[in-house]
Scaffold this motif. Structure first.
Motif: not given
Length: 121
Positions: A86-107
């Motif tokens: 959808k048009p609202e999916d337009t964005a820069v997409y980042f992959c990231a890794g964590s040592t915790d199970v998390a949804r917050s980018p701060n983790s």
């Protein structure tokens, strides 16, 4: 661990894209991995995540049923299959890794450089 995202591009609404994230180390298999997206002026938003083994996946409500996250620990890669875009999916997409199970980018400690996804209406 270094991460590199790729696969972004321009697609029409209803179309599909497949994003990839390649990790530099075998320790990739130890990490909980996620995809986030960001548009100008907005905070980075959780999209999807997957456990270190790949047995558990998590999605933002806005993408459930359209996006699928997966990983291949033997190849140190993670993918995000994006369907029914959808048009609202337009964005820069980042992959990231964590040592915790998390949804917050701060983790998340490890981040790829981002790949642009643009969905035209």
């Amino acid at each position: 661990v270094q991460l590199q995202a790729s696969g972004g591009g321009l697609v029409q609404a209803g179309g599909s894209l497949r994003l990839s994230c390649a990790a530099s180390e075998r320790t990739f298999s130890n990490y909980f991995m996620g995809w986030f997206r960001q548009t100008p002026g907005k905070e980075r938003e959780f999209v999807a995540a997957i456990s270190s083994s790949g047995s558990s996946t998590y999605y933002a409500d806005s993408v459930k049923g359209r996006l699928t996250i997966s990983r291949n620990n033997a190849k140190n890669t993670m993918t995000l299959q994006m369907n029914s875009l959808k048009p609202e999916d337009t964005a820069v997409y980042f992959c990231a890794g964590s040592t915790d199970v998390a949804r917050s980018p701060n983790s998340y400690r490890y981040w790829g450089q981002g790949t642009q996804v643009t969905v035209s209406s």
